[in-house]
Design an enzyme around this catalytic site. Sequence first.
Site, PDB file in Angstrom:
ATOM      1  CE  LYS A 106      -4.223  -4.790 -12.889  1.00 38.72           C
ATOM      2  NZ  LYS A 106      -4.745  -5.068 -11.935  1.00 38.72           N
ATOM      3  CE1 TYR A 144      -0.231  -7.796 -13.301  1.00 38.52           C
ATOM      4  CE2 TYR A 144       1.447  -5.995 -14.128  1.00 38.52           C
ATOM      5  CZ  TYR A 144       0.289  -6.566 -13.140  1.00 38.52           C
ATOM      6  OH  TYR A 144      -0.023  -5.384 -12.157  1.00 38.52           O
ATOM      7  CE1 TYR A 148      -1.633 -16.119 -12.480  1.00 40.97           C
ATOM      8  CE2 TYR A 148      -0.117 -14.319 -13.413  1.00 40.97           C
ATOM      9  CZ  TYR A 148      -0.373 -15.698 -13.045  1.00 40.97           C
ATOM     10  OH  TYR A 148       0.615 -16.712 -13.616  1.00 40.97           O
ATOM     11  CB  ILE A 194     -13.152 -12.165  -8.582  1.00 39.70           C
ATOM     12  CG1 ILE A 194     -11.770 -12.031  -9.224  1.00 39.70           C
ATOM     13  CG2 ILE A 194     -13.095 -11.479  -7.300  1.00 39.70           C
ATOM     14  CD1 ILE A 194     -11.016 -10.671  -9.417  1.00 39.70           C
ATOM     15  N   GLY A 214      -4.607  -9.261   0.168  1.00 39.18           N
ATOM     16  CA  GLY A 214      -3.550  -8.630  -0.487  1.00 39.18           C
ATOM     17  C   GLY A 214      -3.018  -7.548   0.086  1.00 39.18           C
TER      18      GLY A 214
HETATM   19  N1  LIG Z   1       2.167  -4.568  -6.093  1.00 42.38           N
HETATM   20  C1  LIG Z   1       2.414  -4.059  -7.192  1.00 42.38           C
HETATM   21  O1  LIG Z   1       3.789  -3.435  -7.266  1.00 42.38           O
HETATM   22  C2  LIG Z   1       1.533  -3.489  -8.118  1.00 42.38           C
HETATM   23  C3  LIG Z   1       1.935  -2.608  -9.039  1.00 42.38           C
HETATM   24  C4  LIG Z   1       0.998  -2.065 -10.007  1.00 42.38           C
HETATM   25  C5  LIG Z   1      -0.371  -2.196  -9.881  1.00 42.38           C
HETATM   26  N2  LIG Z   1      -0.559  -3.151  -8.739  1.00 42.38           N
HETATM   27  C6  LIG Z   1      -2.156  -3.558  -8.898  1.00 42.38           C
HETATM   28  O2  LIG Z   1      -2.853  -3.008  -7.454  1.00 42.38           O
HETATM   29  C7  LIG Z   1      -3.757  -3.872  -7.066  1.00 42.38           C
HETATM   30  C8  LIG Z   1      -3.523  -4.419  -5.836  1.00 42.38           C
HETATM   31  O3  LIG Z   1      -2.390  -5.084  -5.664  1.00 42.38           O
HETATM   32  P1  LIG Z   1      -1.549  -6.001  -4.429  1.00 42.38           P
HETATM   33  O4  LIG Z   1      -0.038  -5.903  -4.920  1.00 42.38           O
HETATM   34  O5  LIG Z   1      -2.040  -5.362  -3.158  1.00 42.38           O
HETATM   35  O6  LIG Z   1      -2.008  -7.428  -4.803  1.00 42.38           O
HETATM   36  P2  LIG Z   1      -1.663  -8.882  -3.896  1.00 42.38           P
HETATM   37  O7  LIG Z   1      -0.859  -8.301  -2.705  1.00 42.38           O
HETATM   38  O8  LIG Z   1      -0.574  -9.613  -4.836  1.00 42.38           O
HETATM   39  O9  LIG Z   1      -2.945  -9.538  -3.439  1.00 42.38           O
HETATM   40  C9  LIG Z   1      -3.780  -9.834  -4.554  1.00 42.38           C
HETATM   41  C10 LIG Z   1      -4.972 -10.650  -3.912  1.00 42.38           C
HETATM   42  O10 LIG Z   1      -5.592 -11.075  -5.008  1.00 42.38           O
HETATM   43  C11 LIG Z   1      -6.091 -12.275  -4.745  1.00 42.38           C
HETATM   44  N3  LIG Z   1      -6.713 -12.796  -5.962  1.00 42.38           N
HETATM   45  C12 LIG Z   1      -6.126 -13.486  -6.813  1.00 42.38           C
HETATM   46  N4  LIG Z   1      -6.681 -14.204  -7.588  1.00 42.38           N
HETATM   47  C13 LIG Z   1      -8.052 -13.869  -7.055  1.00 42.38           C
HETATM   48  C14 LIG Z   1      -9.407 -14.683  -7.289  1.00 42.38           C
HETATM   49  N5  LIG Z   1      -9.497 -15.298  -8.531  1.00 42.38           N
HETATM   50  N6  LIG Z   1     -10.246 -14.421  -6.627  1.00 42.38           N
HETATM   51  C15 LIG Z   1     -10.419 -13.496  -5.481  1.00 42.38           C
HETATM   52  N7  LIG Z   1      -9.160 -13.140  -5.152  1.00 42.38           N
HETATM   53  C16 LIG Z   1      -8.150 -13.290  -6.005  1.00 42.38           C
HETATM   54  C17 LIG Z   1      -5.219 -12.896  -4.056  1.00 42.38           C
HETATM   55  O11 LIG Z   1      -5.450 -13.843  -3.210  1.00 42.38           O
HETATM   56  P3  LIG Z   1      -4.546 -15.402  -2.811  1.00 42.38           P
HETATM   57  O12 LIG Z   1      -3.529 -14.883  -2.045  1.00 42.38           O
HETATM   58  O13 LIG Z   1      -5.679 -16.331  -2.110  1.00 42.38           O
HETATM   59  O14 LIG Z   1      -4.375 -15.738  -4.420  1.00 42.38           O
HETATM   60  C18 LIG Z   1      -4.406 -12.059  -3.240  1.00 42.38           C
HETATM   61  O15 LIG Z   1      -4.623 -11.799  -1.774  1.00 42.38           O
HETATM   62  C19 LIG Z   1      -4.076  -5.284  -8.105  1.00 42.38           C
HETATM   63  O16 LIG Z   1      -4.742  -4.610  -9.029  1.00 42.38           O
HETATM   64  C20 LIG Z   1      -2.557  -4.807  -8.842  1.00 42.38           C
HETATM   65  O17 LIG Z   1      -2.496  -5.392 -10.311  1.00 42.38           O
HETATM   66  C21 LIG Z   1       0.188  -3.686  -7.996  1.00 42.38           C
END
Ligand SMILES: NC(=O)c1ccc[n+]([C@@H]2O[C@H](COP(=O)([O-])OP(=O)(O)OC[C@H]3O[C@@H](n4cnc5c(N)ncnc54)[C@H](OP(=O)(O)O)[C@@H]3O)[C@@H](O)[C@H]2O)c1
Length: 278
Positions: free
Chosen positions: A127, A123, A59, A35, A10
Site C-alpha cells: 500500500k 501488505y 488486495y 486493474i 467491495g
Molecule cells: N477493510 C479495511 O479494514 C481497510 C482498512 C484500511 C484500508 N482499507 C482500504 O480501503 C479500500 C477499500 O477496502 P474494502 O475493505 O472496501 O475492500 P474489499 O471489501 O476487500 O474489496 C476490495 C475489492 O477489490 C476488488 N479487487 C481485488 N483485486 C482486484 C483487481 N485486480 N481488479 C479489480 N478489482 C479487484 C475485489 O474484487 P474480488 O472480490 O472480485 O476479488 C473486491 O471487490 C482499499 O484500498 C483498502 O486497502 C481497508
Amino acid sequence: MKVLILGSHGMLGQELAKTFSNHIVIAWDRKDLDITDKTQVFQKIAVLRPDIILNAAAYNAVDKAEEDKDSAFAVNAEAVKHLAFVSKEIGATFVHFSTDYVFEGIEKNGHKEGDAINPQSVYAKSKAKGEEYLREIGEKYYLIRLSRLFGKPGIGDGSKKSFVEAILNLAAEKKELEVVNEELSSPTYAPDLAKITKEIVANKIPYGIYHGTNGGSCTWYEFADEALKLKNISCKLIPVPAGRFPRPAQRPKYSILLNTKLSPARSWQEALEEYLKI
Ligand SMILES: NC(=O)c1ccc[n+]([C@@H]2O[C@H](COP(=O)([O-])OP(=O)(O)OC[C@H]3O[C@@H](n4cnc5c(N)ncnc54)[C@H](OP(=O)(O)O)[C@@H]3O)[C@@H](O)[C@H]2O)c1
C-alpha cells in the site's frame, strides 16, 4: 460528471456507488476490469473518459500477503501506478484509498497526514508503494487513508471479511470470547467515508493526502464490546494481548489517523450505533 468506481463489489466500493448515484456512475468490479491488466486499464479507461476515478479495489488479505507478495504489489502498487498514469493522460481526478498500516505504529498520539510512513508488513509495504507511485505520478489526486472499515460487507469473492459481523456471529454462539485489547486505531464507517469522499471531490479542496476515519479510537476489544452492547448480546468478552493470537503479519500497535485537514467526522460509536440499528 462521469464517475468510474473500481472494486465496486467491495465494502467501500458499494457505498461509493450509492453515494455518487446523482452522477453518471460506472461501477466496475474485477470481471469488468482487472486493474492489474495494464493494457486493459489504459484501453478501457481511455475510451470511457471519466471525470473522476475512485479506486476502491485492493488486495486486503493482510496475513496472506506475507506469502503472496507479488499479488499484493500487483494490485496495491503496480495497478495504482497504471491508474495514476491513465488519470493524468485523460485529465481525470483520481481518488485512491490507503491504510493506517503504512505507519510503523509507535506513535501513541496518532499520525498526521504528512507524517513519515514506515510500513512493516508486506501488505503495508504494498500500500505504501501505491502511495509513493501516486505522489510521483499523480497530478489531480486525492489519497485518503482509513482504518478498520465497517459497514455492509462487500459481495466480491475477495472482499475482506468484516470484523463487526465476525464478532457478532461468534458472540451469538459462545459464552466467552477473547479479543485483542491492543492495536489502537480509528474505525471508519463505509457510508461516512463515501460521504467524505464526495465532499472532498465536490468542494474541489486542494489535492493531496487526507485522513477519512470516524472520530475517536479504540482497540479491537473496545470495538467488539461496543458492538455487543448495542446488540444486547450477553457474551463475556475477555481482553487479551495481541500475542495471544500470533499472526503472520505484524500490525501497528498505535495507528490513529489524525484528521487535521477536513471537518471532524462523527465518532465511531455514533456511526456503529447507526449501522447496527439499520
Ligand atoms: N477493510 C479495511 O479494514 C481497510 C482498512 C484500511 C484500508 N482499507 C482500504 O480501503 C479500500 C477499500 O477496502 P474494502 O475493505 O472496501 O475492500 P474489499 O471489501 O476487500 O474489496 C476490495 C475489492 O477489490 C476488488 N479487487 C481485488 N483485486 C482486484 C483487481 N485486480 N481488479 C479489480 N478489482 C479487484 C475485489 O474484487 P474480488 O472480490 O472480485 O476479488 C473486491 O471487490 C482499499 O484500498 C483498502 O486497502 C481497508
